[in-house]
Each structure stands twice: as structure tokens, then as C-alpha cells.
Design a protein around this motif. Sequence first.
Motif, short mmCIF file in Angstrom:
data_model
loop_
_atom_site.label_atom_id
_atom_site.label_comp_id
_atom_site.label_asym_id
_atom_site.label_seq_id
_atom_site.Cartn_x
_atom_site.Cartn_y
_atom_site.Cartn_z
N LEU A 49 2.67 1.50 -1.64
CA LEU A 49 2.88 1.49 -0.19
C LEU A 49 3.91 2.52 0.27
O LEU A 49 3.92 2.94 1.41
N LEU A 50 4.78 2.90 -0.64
CA LEU A 50 5.92 3.73 -0.26
C LEU A 50 5.56 5.04 0.45
O LEU A 50 6.22 5.41 1.43
N PRO A 51 4.50 5.74 0.03
CA PRO A 51 4.17 6.99 0.74
C PRO A 51 3.80 6.79 2.21
O PRO A 51 3.91 7.74 2.99
N CYS A 52 3.38 5.58 2.59
CA CYS A 52 3.11 5.33 4.02
C CYS A 52 4.39 5.47 4.84
O CYS A 52 4.38 5.97 5.95
N LYS A 53 5.47 5.01 4.26
CA LYS A 53 6.75 5.03 4.97
C LYS A 53 7.45 6.37 4.79
O LYS A 53 8.12 6.85 5.70
N PHE A 54 7.32 6.93 3.60
CA PHE A 54 7.99 8.20 3.27
C PHE A 54 6.94 9.17 2.74
O PHE A 54 6.79 9.33 1.51
N PRO A 55 6.24 9.86 3.64
CA PRO A 55 5.04 10.63 3.27
C PRO A 55 5.25 11.69 2.18
O PRO A 55 4.39 11.85 1.33
N SER A 56 6.36 12.39 2.20
CA SER A 56 6.50 13.45 1.20
C SER A 56 7.49 13.08 0.10
O SER A 56 8.13 13.94 -0.50
N ARG A 210 -1.48 -0.03 10.60
CA ARG A 210 -1.49 -1.32 9.91
C ARG A 210 -2.80 -1.51 9.14
O ARG A 210 -2.81 -2.14 8.08
N LEU A 211 -3.89 -0.97 9.68
CA LEU A 211 -5.16 -1.06 8.96
C LEU A 211 -5.07 -0.29 7.65
O LEU A 211 -5.57 -0.73 6.61
N GLN A 212 -4.39 0.84 7.69
CA GLN A 212 -4.20 1.62 6.47
C GLN A 212 -3.45 0.80 5.42
O GLN A 212 -3.81 0.79 4.25
N ILE A 213 -2.41 0.11 5.87
CA ILE A 213 -1.67 -0.77 4.96
C ILE A 213 -2.61 -1.84 4.38
O ILE A 213 -2.60 -2.12 3.18
N MET A 214 -3.38 -2.46 5.25
CA MET A 214 -4.30 -3.51 4.80
C MET A 214 -5.26 -2.97 3.73
O MET A 214 -5.54 -3.65 2.73
#
Length: 441
Positions: A49-56, A210-214
Motif C-alpha cells: 500500500l505504501l506507494p499509494c501514499k508515497f509514489p516515488s 479509495r477504489l485503488q486501495i480496495m
Amino acid sequence: MESGIISVDKWRSGSQAYFLTHLHADHTAGLSSTWKRGPLFCSRLTARLLPCKFPSFDLSLLRILDIGTWHTLSLITPSSGDPTIVYVKAIDAHHCPGSVMYLFRGEFGCMLYSGDFRWEKTSVEAEIRRTMLLDALKNEKLDILYLDNTYCNPKYSFPPREVAAKKIVDIINSHPEHQIVIGIDSLGKEDLLLYISRELNIKIWVWPERLQIMHLLGFHDNFTTQTSLTRVRAIPRYSFSTDTLQGLNKLCPTIGIMPSGLPWVTKPLKGNENIFGSSPSSSCINKSNLSPDITKSSEKHDLIKDLGIASRFHEYIYTVPYSDHSCFAEIQEFVKLLRPINIKGIVSSSPYCIDPVYYFGHLCGTKQAFWRVHQKIENEEVEENRTCEDTNIKLASEGNSTKGKAGKKRKMDEFYFFGIRVSRVSLLRRLSRGVRIADDE
DNA sequence: GCGATCAGAT
DNA sequence: CACATCTGATCGC
């Protein structure tokens, strides 16, 4: 003495290994996409999940800890330069996806950092986790427990999430003609939404991120971003307010459900509003003929009669005690199980959150901490200080690296196995969570 | 200009 | 009343 070997949910420089319990914002303050201070240990799901919050984020710095397995870290004792071994095991915290506790063993002894956690004893999973934790601690005393003390006060009592989830489904079912919005955060409460989706056999709308997270969590069938497909929507909690609900009700009948550990309130109700809704003459009653006329006395009576654990704080809003933190009784069970020698709360923001030693010191391996805290309380202005570490912070003359009144706090730290280095705090701002292990203070 | 931190909001 | 998060201001580089 050595200092700063490892940090948990703390991101200042100087540590050799950094541990992340979960991805909520109050535990990642200081982390960023440009992170390069050292290896970051986390669960497999958090890593995904981490790249969703911190993309690079530099993924080569990630170290995945499989749950329930001992991992070995070769580190350096800063003072001597000698190598030292630290063993760590991650244990599911049941707080949000990817959340874990960390159990450490090393020269410093044995410590458990609970992170945010929910300790429900009703599920099979909970029993597995309980066994895992006890096995990991076998024949080993726990020197210190860093504890999620969010609801560490007997006034906080709420049911298991399964019970709250059923109540939420009941509320939805009792409003068959209404649109439903549920306030959630960027991570967490997925089990609740899945339960609703399956019970009602409907998809649930979420916003695109949020759908991406799901999808990353493996939920491909229960969520949608198409509003036309469903009457149940999960919206960001920060955009969930009485104003939002009043606005929505100008379009069509809508109720809001806030799953939260505590009765939730928004800004104070105005004028002649009350918790059971506006009177018919209230300026706030909406004028649409689509709006629900909840002020009809018969219907109001039915709704209130049937609320049970839920409560209604606004004409359109229900709150249900669905919490991802442990209630007081669960925290107590947890401490009784572990019997640590010392306890340190990791949260100090709530005015009702009290040093866990106050309630659980007598359960600890030593009575020293317990008596010192009680002594401290008796010697001071109890009502002001016992419930509020912030009080100490406000009294501190300077925002240096020691929290609280320097003398008093140092005294408190003496009986902990480690000193705790806390970042500079604003006198008015709550402390962030986390700990940096150091014993040079 | 950017990230980090802070203040205030929901 | 709490928690987690957002926006926008400010600070330091």
C-alpha cells in the motif's frame, strides 16, 4: 550508552532501522517519497500500500516482515561500535489493513510496541494471534510494553466490531428509501464495508483513490465509483458533516452513518435544533418534498426505540461505536495476558487518556511504576494532571526534546527500561506517536 | 520553489 | 468527548 538503534513510527535521523506499524497519517508524519534515512521495516501489506501514499518511495529500502516469523537484524552498538543482534517479530494488530505490532528482543531486553490495535477476543483470528503472542514470549518476561492507550479509560466501552456492523446494517435496512453515506478514512473499516456489501448484496461507492486501495487489498467485486449502481456510499470522514448531510438532503433523502469509537459530534447544533432533529418550524428543515419527515412523532419514536448501541446526533446522522482501537476492557485483557514489567502509553493527545500505569500498574511485574504514578497523582492536582499529559506539555517552559515538565518527566522516565526521545513539540499541538529506542537519557 | 512543520478545520 | 485527515500558513533551505 547507545542511542537510537531503532525507531518505531518515528522518522528522525540517527536510527539504524525504522519500523512502520501502519499507514495512517499520524504514524507516518516525517516519512515521505524522498525517504533515505535507512531501511524501513513493515508488513507485506503495508509495503504493497505504501506507494499509494508515497509514489516515488525508494522501494529498495523496504524490508518486509512476514507476520509471526522471527527476523534477525545485525546492528551496531553506537557507543562501542560492536555488532549487536536484534530479533523482531511482527504480529497482526487488527487495526487496519497491514497494521502490526512489533515484538523486539535484544541486548536491551524484550519489548512490545503494540501500535494501534484492536484486541477482540470473539474471533478465531483473535485466538490465533493470542497464541502467537504468547508463544513468542514463551519463558521470556516482557520488559516494556508500548501500548495503544487511545481508549485507556473505563469510560470507553463499546462492543466488538461485528456487533456494530450488524447495527449499521440494521440502520440501513430501516431506511429503504434513503441514500446512505458512511464516513471513513483512507485506510481502515474495509471489513465493515464488505459486511454491508455482502449482507445487502450491493456494491458500495468509494472515491477513485479509495477504489485503488480496495483493489490493492484484493477486493475487486464489492466496490464501485459509479454512483448509479448503489445507494450506499463511503465518503472521506473529513467531508462528512452536518452541512454535507443537509446539502445532500436538498437533493434526495440521505442519512449519514459515522462509525467511531465514541459518539461523534460535529459542530454545535444551532438554534432550535436538537439531537432528534429540527422542529418542523426550524429554519434548518429542508424544503424539498423528497426530504424525510423524521419529525413525525410516531416515526421518531420507532427510530429512537430501536437504536440500541447506535445513537442519533443529528436529524440525518447516526453514530455507531465501530472502533479500530481496543476499548478499555480489551486493553486490560491485553495487559493481563502480557504482564509486562513496565508500560508506556504511545498516545498522549486525549484529555481522557491517562498513563496506562495508572490503571494497569498493579498488573505489571513490578509494583514500582504503579506506586510512583499513584504517588505522583496524589501529590499533584489530580483532576488536572492525571488525565492529561498535555497539561504537562502546556506547562513546559520550552519546547525542547523532553516532553513535559523537565524534572517531573525525567522522574517518570527513570523507571522505564528505555528512555524515550520525543521530538520537539509545540506547546499547543499534540504529540505524534511513535518511539525511538534510546537508553542514553 | 519545495518539503517540513504548524494551526485550524471537519 | 476522539481519530484521522484535509487545507492553508509559515518556516528554513
